[in-house]
Design an enzyme around this catalytic site. Structure first.
Site, PDB file in Angstrom:
ATOM      1  CG  ASP A  38       1.749  10.886   3.536  1.00  0.00           C
ATOM      2  OD1 ASP A  38       2.516   9.976   3.874  1.00  0.00           O
ATOM      3  OD2 ASP A  38       2.143  12.028   3.217  1.00  0.00           O
ATOM      4  CG  HIS A  56       2.920   2.041   2.237  1.00  0.00           C
ATOM      5  ND1 HIS A  56       3.042   1.238   1.127  1.00  0.00           N
ATOM      6  CD2 HIS A  56       2.915   3.309   1.773  1.00  0.00           C
ATOM      7  CE1 HIS A  56       3.106   1.999   0.040  1.00  0.00           C
ATOM      8  NE2 HIS A  56       3.032   3.256   0.423  1.00  0.00           N
ATOM      9  CD  GLN A 107       7.265   7.764  -2.948  1.00  0.00           C
ATOM     10  OE1 GLN A 107       7.273   7.173  -4.013  1.00  0.00           O
ATOM     11  NE2 GLN A 107       8.069   7.424  -1.967  1.00  0.00           N
TER      12      GLN A 107
END
Length: 430
Positions: free
Chosen positions: A14, A42, A225
């Site tokens: 994130d 995303h 990730q």
């Protein structure tokens, strides 16, 4: 000249990689997803419109770019088609510009059912997966029983293998987890129409990428990730099921390290984490509320509120080492606007011994960790939308310089807002 750039997350995901991939891919011929599955989310903001991608590479929104879903990705055919159709409704057509590795492993219904059953059984000790079946799909890959994209080409063999695998899963789901059984014929029926839709996309992507490299094409490799969700180097067992660090790019594409010219690490100006697991700088006060509200910190895949905290440079420095990072990109600098002071975690202290310690080795070692902070002055001026480094508030420039000093690598890109155009390009990476 840098032709091939890798973009990796340096925290727990994130970090805003999607926007950076999208930004850099404007000058690239190919954008490549290397690992993970549709558990990755995303988020891009283009002309005020939010677009969330899960499997399709972020840079594919540029009309002249070819997207590659490489062998290291686990692919849900149902979710892939759903994502393609969502983009088409927005007038974004990617079918003729998307290639899928014939060696990519499939994510199917039984993987999802197993993922959910396990998390439910673990209760308060759950890992905090997205429940998308990614872990079980990677298990099948390692156990050499997984189905691959190339298996979709032979319906008869697919049916035979699928029946055996579903029997294997049903034994566990029914006998141990007390769940309903799965009918393999329904899975097969759902798959058959999809095969025709993706047939032309299935390619030997390793060969295609090497040919592109020989022809001096620019390639952006998009990691999913973050470094500390890596199955080997992350905060195990609270990790994902793939290698989210630089090794996952190499094994996940078949492109060797000498072909990777620059490795860019993306970090937020603060820290966030979704799900359970260690988080030394986590906040539970009004600053947490500030980060959550101003940073819109809710998972793009799960919708869960993200845990927030100050920037942890102990972990960041480790990410620099394990990924051989060339430089950094700092995102969401604007979220720090208006704070009186900003803290940076510069070391860890053992609460039992008061000893300064290095990076903890096991999940149990994290339990006695207390962050040691350096405090910097905040800034009252807005950084939102600023496009030149020298136009940032003096205190913001100092914050950037301090991170460079601690990590010992330069910061090449600074994101000052959610829009594609909210970028300070300190150095042209290509």
């Amino acid at each position: 000249m840098n032709k091939n750039i890798v973009i990796l997350g340096t925290q727990w995901g994130d970090e805003g990689k999607g926007k950076i991939v999208d930004y850099l891919t404007e000058d690239a011929a190919y954008v490549v997803r290397c690992q993970g599955g549709h558990n990755a989310g995303h988020t891009l903001v283009v002309n005020g419109e939010k677009i969330i991608l899960h499997l399709i590479p972020s840079g594919l929104l540029h009309d002249n770019t070819i997207g590659v879903i490489a062998n290291g990705v686990v692919v849900s055919p149902l979710e892939l088609i759903k994502e393609i159709k969502k983009l088409e409704k927005r007038g974004i057509f990617v079918r003729k510009r998307l290639l899928i590795s014939s060696s990519a492993t499939l994510v199917l219904k039984y993987h999802i059912e197993m993922d959910i059953a396990r998390e439910k059984r673990l209760g308060i000790n759950a890992i905090g997966t997205t429940g998308r079946g990614i872990g079980p799909a990677y298990e099948d890959k390692i156990a050499r029983r997984g189905l691959r994209i190339k298996d979709l080409k032979d319906e008869k063999k697919l049916s035979t293998r699928l029946e055996k695998i579903v029997d294997y899963y049903n034994h566990q789901l029914v006998s141990f987890y007390k769940c309903n059984s799965i009918n393999y014929k329904i899975i097969l029926k759902d798959l058959l129409p999809i095969i025709d839709l993706i047939q032309d996309m299935i390619q030997d992507t390793t060969h295609i990428l090497h040919k592109a490299i020989q022809n001096n094409k620019k390639i952006v490799f998009e990691g999913a990730q973050g470094s500390f969700l890596d199955i080997d180097h992350g905060t195990y067992p609270y990790v994902t099921s793939s290698n989210t660090t630089i090794g996952g790019i190499i094994s996940g594409t078949g492109v060797g390290p000498r072909c990777l010219n620059r490795i860019l690490g993306v970090t937020k100006a603060y820290s966030t984490r979704v799900g359970n697991g260690p988080f030394p700088t986590e906040l539970f006060d009004n600053i947490d509320e500030h980060f959550s509200t101003k940073g819109h910190e809710f998972g793009s895949t799960t919708g869960r509120k993200r845990r927030t905290g100050w920037l942890d440079t102990v972990s960041l420095c480790r990410a620099v080492k394990i990924n051989s990072l060339s430089s950094l990109c700092i995102t969401k600098l604007d979220v720090l606007d208006g704070l009186n002071e900003i803290k940076i975690c510069i070391s860890y202290k053992n609460t039992n011994t008061s000893e300064i310690i290095s990076y903890p080795d096991t999940v149990y070692d994290w339990e006695n960790i207390e962050p040691i902070y350096e405090i910097l002055p905040g800034w009252k001026k807005k950084t939102l939308g600023i496009k030149k480094l020298e136009d940032l508030p003096y205190e913001a420039q100092n914050y950037i310089k301090r991170i460079e000093t601690i990590t010992k690598i330069p910061i090449d890109i600074i994101s000052t807002g959610p829009e594609r155009s909210n970028i300070i390009l300190v150095r042209n990476l290509f």
